[in-house]
Design an enzyme around this catalytic site. Structure first.
Site, mmCIF file in Angstrom:
data_model
loop_
_atom_site.group_PDB
_atom_site.id
_atom_site.type_symbol
_atom_site.label_atom_id
_atom_site.label_comp_id
_atom_site.label_asym_id
_atom_site.label_seq_id
_atom_site.Cartn_x
_atom_site.Cartn_y
_atom_site.Cartn_z
ATOM 1 N N THR A 26 -7.690 20.932 -52.115
ATOM 2 C CA THR A 26 -8.735 20.124 -51.503
ATOM 3 C C THR A 26 -8.649 18.729 -52.103
ATOM 4 O O THR A 26 -8.414 18.585 -53.309
ATOM 5 C CB THR A 26 -10.136 20.721 -51.744
ATOM 6 O OG1 THR A 26 -10.382 20.812 -53.152
ATOM 7 C CG2 THR A 26 -10.234 22.124 -51.143
ATOM 8 N N HIS A 27 -8.789 17.718 -51.266
ATOM 9 C CA HIS A 27 -8.613 16.325 -51.689
ATOM 10 C C HIS A 27 -7.210 16.101 -52.276
ATOM 11 O O HIS A 27 -7.015 15.217 -53.120
ATOM 12 C CB HIS A 27 -9.679 15.909 -52.709
ATOM 13 C CG HIS A 27 -11.078 16.086 -52.217
ATOM 14 N ND1 HIS A 27 -11.732 15.158 -51.442
ATOM 15 C CD2 HIS A 27 -11.940 17.128 -52.359
ATOM 16 C CE1 HIS A 27 -12.935 15.597 -51.148
ATOM 17 N NE2 HIS A 27 -13.094 16.805 -51.675
ATOM 18 N N SER A 69 20.776 7.575 -43.989
ATOM 19 C CA SER A 69 22.017 6.819 -43.807
ATOM 20 C C SER A 69 22.534 6.269 -45.131
ATOM 21 O O SER A 69 23.710 5.932 -45.257
ATOM 22 C CB SER A 69 21.779 5.661 -42.825
ATOM 23 O OG SER A 69 20.845 4.738 -43.368
ATOM 24 N N LYS A 72 19.122 13.171 -49.465
ATOM 25 C CA LYS A 72 17.834 13.260 -48.794
ATOM 26 C C LYS A 72 17.804 14.382 -47.745
ATOM 27 O O LYS A 72 18.757 14.622 -47.018
ATOM 28 C CB LYS A 72 17.474 11.935 -48.114
ATOM 29 C CG LYS A 72 17.211 10.796 -49.070
ATOM 30 C CD LYS A 72 16.051 11.062 -49.992
ATOM 31 C CE LYS A 72 14.716 11.095 -49.267
ATOM 32 N NZ LYS A 72 14.331 9.812 -48.685
ATOM 33 N N GLU A 126 7.188 14.390 -38.997
ATOM 34 C CA GLU A 126 6.805 12.984 -38.889
ATOM 35 C C GLU A 126 6.808 12.536 -37.433
ATOM 36 O O GLU A 126 5.922 11.789 -36.986
ATOM 37 C CB GLU A 126 7.759 12.134 -39.725
ATOM 38 C CG GLU A 126 7.596 12.335 -41.219
ATOM 39 C CD GLU A 126 8.682 11.669 -42.039
ATOM 40 O OE1 GLU A 126 8.473 11.474 -43.240
ATOM 41 O OE2 GLU A 126 9.753 11.335 -41.483
ATOM 42 N N HIS A 181 0.874 -1.177 0.000
ATOM 43 C CA HIS A 181 0.000 0.000 0.000
ATOM 44 C C HIS A 181 0.913 1.229 0.000
ATOM 45 O O HIS A 181 1.522 1.557 1.018
ATOM 46 C CB HIS A 181 -0.896 -0.013 1.236
ATOM 47 C CG HIS A 181 -2.050 0.942 1.163
ATOM 48 N ND1 HIS A 181 -1.886 2.315 1.106
ATOM 49 C CD2 HIS A 181 -3.410 0.726 1.148
ATOM 50 C CE1 HIS A 181 -3.081 2.893 1.065
ATOM 51 N NE2 HIS A 181 -4.015 1.955 1.081
#
Length: 442
Positions: free
Chosen positions: A140-141, A263, A268, A275, A68
């Site tokens: 849009t879309h 890597s 890149k 993300e 407890h």
């Protein structure tokens, strides 16, 4: 929460040491309240305050035997304070101490999160003002729609985070609750004036009708508010991720000196921070449902909510604070490619003018369906033939016979679509402040 996703100040609020410190403070303030109504000898609270300290190892050792945690804590403190220990926790139940201390932790966490949100909204407002007139393509879309400005995009996110802050303030008021009512909240063993004293010192309000515990709809309100904040974070992070795609490339996350993007592929430059925020938002939102399920405790209380709160409350607040801070940095360091925005707008070949052309034809007497089908047919032909929409419009005899060159020009002018930006900005941020306003003439 793992150290990778925590900032020191928020982590400290949820540390075990701080949690026990707040338990002790609640007990000491309850003693003060009992002294004020002469239920215990004067000076008891001061003597205990002078002698008591947090011994995490001793509490852990006691808990192994007692099974407890609250009793282990109280036993540890009792060992330190001697004879006065008989007044410690007098007439109280564990939840009096636990729920009141938890309310303080949550309130402090919300205060810190609101401070972080002010930094984010200030940054969004500054970048929105900077790009108030920066033309870009609204989508849009996922497809090109009509012109807008990048500042207007950011203003929309600013308004959403302001709403998040407003919800947090409401949630704070709802959770700022003290409960010192004894075993089932009836004050059978403790005077209500003790609760009033503790509440006043800690800036809380007494629970309206308590059982053994504070009602868990209050905690659910906090967690669902954090879930909505996570949704706002992810919406902006997702927008920025899309705008960094190879096919769009209208903005870039800041890229530090010596930073690497991959890597394997040296070329890149990935939207890793946005993300990361998308993933963190999922974690924050995942805590909302267990807190909704925590509301339905058995009778006057059970323990099913405890494990959820021990894990989810610290993690959700630590992650929310980290995510808001990270998003603020992204906005402050965001690279905006105005030329690319203009180029993507021009790639539409004027097709963003389709609605205005249709309305101009309607104004000239066309039925809406007739005008829609005409403009749609021209747009489809332009796409199939690989020619500009504007050239296709000017080459369509039925349109040329009914619209002047100036009417077509107005439909194709991107600036005509953002004429109300100042109106929207004033509604969002308030009218511009005149720096000379309020100055007296010398």
């Amino acid at each position: 929460m793992i150290p990778r996703y925590g900032r020191d100040e928020m982590v400290a609020i949820w540390s075990q040491q701080q949690g026990y410190r707040l338990w002790l403070e609640v007990e000491l303030f309850a003693l003060e309240g009992m002294e004020r109504i002469e239920a215990i000898p004067p000076g008891t609270a001061a003597r205990i305050r002078d002698r008591a300290f947090i011994d995490i190892k001793r509490i852990a050792d006691l808990e192994k035997r007692l099974q407890h945690e609250a009793l282990a804590f109280l036993t540890s403190v009792s060992e330190q304070v001697g004879e006065d220990a008989r007044f410690l926790h007098y007439g109280m139940t564990s939840s009096d101490m636990l729920d009141t201390a938890l309310a303080v932790q949550i309130c402090r966490s919300i205060d810190l999160l609101l401070e972080s949100l002010r930094g984010l909204t200030d940054s969004l407002r500054a970048r929105a003002e900077e790009h108030r007139d920066t033309l870009c393509l609204a989508r849009t879309h996922g497809r090109g729609a009509e012109p807008t400005t990048f500042g207007l995009k950011l203003a929309g996110f600013y308004a959403e985070f302001v709403r998040s802050a407003d919800r947090l303030r409401l949630a704070r008021a709802e959770i700022a609750i003290c409960k010192i009512g004894g075993a089932v909240g009836t004050y059978a063993t403790i005077d209500p004036r003790v609760e009033l004293h503790v509440a006043a010192v800690l800036g809380l309000a007494p629970e309206t009708v308590a059982t053994q515990a504070v009602a868990r709809d209050r905690h659910a309100a906090v967690m669902t508010t954090l879930a909505l904040l996570a949704g706002a974070i992810e919406r902006l992070a997702t927008e920025l991720r899309h705008l960094q795609r190879q096919e769009v490339e209208e903005v870039w996350e800041g890229f530090g000196q010596g930073q690497k993007g991959s890597s394997a592929m040296p070329h890149k430059r990935n939207p890793i921070f946005c993300e990361n925020l998308t993933g963190l938002a999922r974690l924050i939102r995942s805590s909302a449902m267990p807190f909704l399920e925590n509301i339905a405790l058995w009778h006057e209380r059970d323990m099913s909510h405890s494990s959820v709160e021990r894990v989810a409350l610290p993690d959700a607040f630590i992650l929310s604070d980290f995510a808001v801070h990270r998003l603020t940095g992204i906005i402050q360091n965001l690279i905006v490619d105005e030329d690319r925005m203009r180029a993507n707008l021009e790639k539409m070949g004027g097709a963003y003018g389709s609605q205005r052309l249709m309305l101009s034809l309607i104004d000239g007497g066309f039925a809406r369906e007739q005008a829609y089908e005409l403009v749609q047919r021209v747009a489809h032909q332009a796409r199939l033939k690989g020619i500009d929409f504007r050239h296709a419009v000017e080459s369509e005899p039925e349109i040329a016979a009914n619209l002047t060159e100036s009417a077509i020009e107005r439909a194709m002018d991107p600036r005509g679509y953002v004429a109300s930006v100042d109106y929207i900005f004033n509604r969002t941020f308030g009218p511009p402040v005149d720096p000379s306003a309020g100055r007296s003439e010398l």
